[in-house]
Motif scaffolding. Sequence first.
Motif, PDB file in Angstrom:
ATOM      1  N   VAL A  94       0.859  -1.187   0.000  1.00 31.70           N
ATOM      2  CA  VAL A  94       0.000   0.000   0.000  1.00 31.70           C
ATOM      3  C   VAL A  94       0.890   1.229   0.000  1.00 31.70           C
ATOM      4  O   VAL A  94       1.832   1.323   0.791  1.00 31.70           O
ATOM      5  CB  VAL A  94      -0.934   0.015   1.226  1.00 31.70           C
ATOM      6  CG1 VAL A  94      -1.760   1.302   1.265  1.00 31.70           C
ATOM      7  CG2 VAL A  94      -1.843  -1.203   1.215  1.00 31.70           C
ATOM      8  N   GLY A  95       0.609   2.173  -0.891  1.00 33.21           N
ATOM      9  CA  GLY A  95       1.402   3.389  -0.940  1.00 33.21           C
ATOM     10  C   GLY A  95       1.304   4.050  -2.297  1.00 33.21           C
ATOM     11  O   GLY A  95       0.498   3.663  -3.151  1.00 33.21           O
ATOM     12  N   THR A  96       2.148   5.060  -2.491  1.00 35.84           N
ATOM     13  CA  THR A  96       2.187   5.799  -3.748  1.00 35.84           C
ATOM     14  C   THR A  96       3.609   6.285  -3.957  1.00 35.84           C
ATOM     15  O   THR A  96       4.521   5.918  -3.208  1.00 35.84           O
ATOM     16  CB  THR A  96       1.184   6.966  -3.728  1.00 35.84           C
ATOM     17  OG1 THR A  96       1.165   7.603  -5.018  1.00 35.84           O
ATOM     18  CG2 THR A  96       1.537   7.975  -2.668  1.00 35.84           C
ATOM     19  N   SER A  97       3.848   7.110  -4.972  1.00 34.85           N
ATOM     20  CA  SER A  97       5.195   7.570  -5.300  1.00 34.85           C
ATOM     21  C   SER A  97       5.102   8.897  -6.040  1.00 34.85           C
ATOM     22  O   SER A  97       4.013   9.350  -6.436  1.00 34.85           O
ATOM     23  CB  SER A  97       5.936   6.531  -6.148  1.00 34.85           C
ATOM     24  OG  SER A  97       5.270   6.332  -7.388  1.00 34.85           O
ATOM     25  N   ASN A 302      -2.076  -6.069 -14.467  1.00 32.59           N
ATOM     26  CA  ASN A 302      -1.919  -4.625 -14.588  1.00 32.59           C
ATOM     27  C   ASN A 302      -0.751  -4.143 -13.735  1.00 32.59           C
ATOM     28  O   ASN A 302      -0.307  -4.816 -12.799  1.00 32.59           O
ATOM     29  CB  ASN A 302      -3.204  -3.913 -14.163  1.00 32.59           C
ATOM     30  CG  ASN A 302      -4.337  -4.131 -15.130  1.00 32.59           C
ATOM     31  OD1 ASN A 302      -4.142  -4.602 -16.254  1.00 32.59           O
ATOM     32  ND2 ASN A 302      -5.543  -3.810 -14.711  1.00 32.59           N
ATOM     33  N   ARG A 303      -0.301  -2.963 -14.044  1.00 30.91           N
ATOM     34  CA  ARG A 303       0.772  -2.327 -13.277  1.00 30.91           C
ATOM     35  C   ARG A 303       0.141  -1.323 -12.319  1.00 30.91           C
ATOM     36  O   ARG A 303      -0.491  -0.368 -12.753  1.00 30.91           O
ATOM     37  CB  ARG A 303       1.762  -1.637 -14.216  1.00 30.91           C
ATOM     38  CG  ARG A 303       2.319  -2.609 -15.248  1.00 30.91           C
ATOM     39  CD  ARG A 303       3.281  -1.949 -16.184  1.00 30.91           C
ATOM     40  NE  ARG A 303       3.814  -2.918 -17.146  1.00 30.91           N
ATOM     41  CZ  ARG A 303       4.909  -2.729 -17.850  1.00 30.91           C
ATOM     42  NH1 ARG A 303       5.578  -1.604 -17.737  1.00 30.91           N
ATOM     43  NH2 ARG A 303       5.327  -3.667 -18.693  1.00 30.91           N
ATOM     44  N   CYS A 304       0.313  -1.585 -11.030  1.00 29.59           N
ATOM     45  CA  CYS A 304      -0.299  -0.741 -10.005  1.00 29.59           C
ATOM     46  C   CYS A 304       0.706   0.314  -9.580  1.00 29.59           C
ATOM     47  O   CYS A 304       1.822  -0.004  -9.151  1.00 29.59           O
ATOM     48  CB  CYS A 304      -0.739  -1.592  -8.811  1.00 29.59           C
ATOM     49  SG  CYS A 304      -1.551  -0.663  -7.508  1.00 29.59           S
ATOM     50  N   TYR A 305       0.308   1.571  -9.672  1.00 31.64           N
ATOM     51  CA  TYR A 305       1.180   2.682  -9.323  1.00 31.64           C
ATOM     52  C   TYR A 305       0.802   3.344  -8.001  1.00 31.64           C
ATOM     53  O   TYR A 305       1.650   4.001  -7.390  1.00 31.64           O
ATOM     54  CB  TYR A 305       1.161   3.743 -10.432  1.00 31.64           C
ATOM     55  CG  TYR A 305       1.626   3.217 -11.762  1.00 31.64           C
ATOM     56  CD1 TYR A 305       2.672   2.312 -11.856  1.00 31.64           C
ATOM     57  CD2 TYR A 305       1.016   3.621 -12.949  1.00 31.64           C
ATOM     58  CE1 TYR A 305       3.110   1.828 -13.080  1.00 31.64           C
ATOM     59  CE2 TYR A 305       1.453   3.151 -14.176  1.00 31.64           C
ATOM     60  CZ  TYR A 305       2.492   2.254 -14.233  1.00 31.64           C
ATOM     61  OH  TYR A 305       2.926   1.772 -15.447  1.00 31.64           O
ATOM     62  N   SER A 306      -0.438   3.203  -7.571  1.00 29.73           N
ATOM     63  CA  SER A 306      -0.871   3.821  -6.310  1.00 29.73           C
ATOM     64  C   SER A 306      -2.009   2.993  -5.731  1.00 29.73           C
ATOM     65  O   SER A 306      -2.955   2.649  -6.454  1.00 29.73           O
ATOM     66  CB  SER A 306      -1.316   5.271  -6.546  1.00 29.73           C
ATOM     67  OG  SER A 306      -1.744   5.862  -5.335  1.00 29.73           O
ATOM     68  N   ARG A 307      -1.893   2.662  -4.463  1.00 29.02           N
ATOM     69  CA  ARG A 307      -2.941   1.912  -3.769  1.00 29.02           C
ATOM     70  C   ARG A 307      -3.020   2.419  -2.333  1.00 29.02           C
ATOM     71  O   ARG A 307      -2.085   2.242  -1.552  1.00 29.02           O
ATOM     72  CB  ARG A 307      -2.656   0.410  -3.785  1.00 29.02           C
ATOM     73  CG  ARG A 307      -3.761  -0.420  -3.131  1.00 29.02           C
ATOM     74  CD  ARG A 307      -3.370  -1.870  -2.951  1.00 29.02           C
ATOM     75  NE  ARG A 307      -3.172  -2.556  -4.222  1.00 29.02           N
ATOM     76  CZ  ARG A 307      -1.998  -2.994  -4.655  1.00 29.02           C
ATOM     77  NH1 ARG A 307      -0.907  -2.808  -3.923  1.00 29.02           N
ATOM     78  NH2 ARG A 307      -1.893  -3.614  -5.819  1.00 29.02           N
TER      79      ARG A 307
END
Length: 594
Positions: A94-97, A302-307
């Motif tokens: 869990v997180g973002t960038s 899929n490519r997850c970039y933010s969760r």
Amino acid sequence: MSYDYSSANATLELPNPYRLQNRLLFACAALMCLAGLWTLFHSRLALGPVGVAVGLALLAAGVVTAATGAKRLRFFFGRGRPESLAPNLEPTVVGTSEGAAHLKRILRDGALTYPEPSRALEGLLYHGVPRLITAPLALQEQAKVAFYNLCALLVTALSFAVAWGVFGTEATRPLLSVAYFVFGAVFLLRPVVTASTARLTTASVVALLAAAVIGPALVGLLARTLPNLPQWSLAPQTAMLLVSGLVAVGLILAATLQQVQPPPPTQTSVQQSRVSLNVPPSLLLDELQRHLQEQWVERIPNRCYSRIRPVIDPQLHAGPFAGELMEETQPMPLAHMLPAGIAQALRSKRHAFLMLLDLYAALLMVVAVGCALAFVLSVEEGEGLSLRLLGASSIFIVVAAFCFRSSSRLWGRFDFGSVLSWVEMEGTYQTASLGTGNTLTGKVQSANQIVRTESMTLRVWRARIESVVFGKDSARQVTAMFSTDTEAAALAEHLIQFGQTRASLVAPGSPEDLHRIQALANAERALQGGIASTSQDRIAGDVAAALGATDAAAQAPDAVAPPQPVKPRYCPACGHKNPGHARFCMECGKSLEG
């Protein structure tokens, strides 16, 4: 990076984009290896140091050129490529960038950001090619470097031509040629070969222009104190350096600008809704992940970039929450016609100058090999052109290697298409207790804590994007965005419908629950001495009907037949009709026993 193979993903097995360049590389390698072996064979008896050194140099250059082509003989492009647009999150992370924040910004703004030109020559380049500002950053950088080097070579060539041809004399021309050759090799050829920008500042331009006029006079003053060195004149080498570099940089600039396309569309779709739910908002995120998984392209995750999962604190009665999920489908290659042969490449608008650049590099290699062989023969015969031939061969090989390397970046261009989805939810939650059943006389009851969200904001951002890479392991950049209004509206409607149709109550839902409810009812009747209860029977029947298992229960071998209904009891005092199991009159309170 490893090669991730799957038999279901044949679309990702791309054709080798370097096959035309590889043909020229192998041809040049064969020529240099043959020339090197011939030189060594020719010098085997005398073992002259010049012949052996040139033969070994040509043989080494041929092997290096062949190795370059052999590395790209097979082109593997698995499902792990191209690079993601942001750091990819694992399923449990869990997180973002910062990269995800950049993608959110371009989705929200519906715009792509490019750096503005800041230097004088950049302004001149972008004025002549206005659409370059929306080209991929790699193309912009290569175009700027080529334009800077082209301008530097042009100014230097003009200064050398004026100084040497107009104002130069027999006494000053040798020194002028040496000075310009050193300047060109250090300040021009080295940046060109290393693919960096030549240092063409205002001071250098003024110095070159001034050197064209007063340089011969200054050299004339120095020539009085120096011996006459006509044999050290490097005018041919200087001219070869400047001319070959000018042609190479000009072809690189033309090939780069041919890759520039018209300004791309930048449209995104957004659906914003107000939703009221009686279930935790994290259920929407779970359903969203399931829904996006059903839309995997060729079963590639899929490519997850933010969760970010919505956090509900059970200790608080109310509070804010926020959650989001951003995923990109597997980028798939767009239709990109690679030329099958040299003639077809020369007819292609996108590849014509690129093919000319490789052919020019191959021509320089041939001339360089010829000059090297002529140098070996001239040394044996004692001719005076030996050093000039060696210098020309060295310059041509260096410039040819630079041309091959620059064109390989453009040959390695790949365009991809994918879908980028970003769903965010935010609002305020409230917790409450909810129970069902009669707490005084009911036998089937349930109680549970519910989380209610009133007017939660649900936003769905979606766009079909196009991206580009230059080299399979290089960074990928978004180049265009297309709106998908229908798909975005359907996704928002699916999430809203899912959230509003979820149950908020706890109730038995299996046939085994029905059997146990009936067993408990029978046990209670036995403890009451066989006194039937219509309310208990009605509850059991209602539960059975709700579960749709009445027939199954009736067909079970240990099923108990439902009791006969009990007759009502009438009050002897007031005549009120009471249930059969009642002990006191519900109207006047008189005892109905005896």
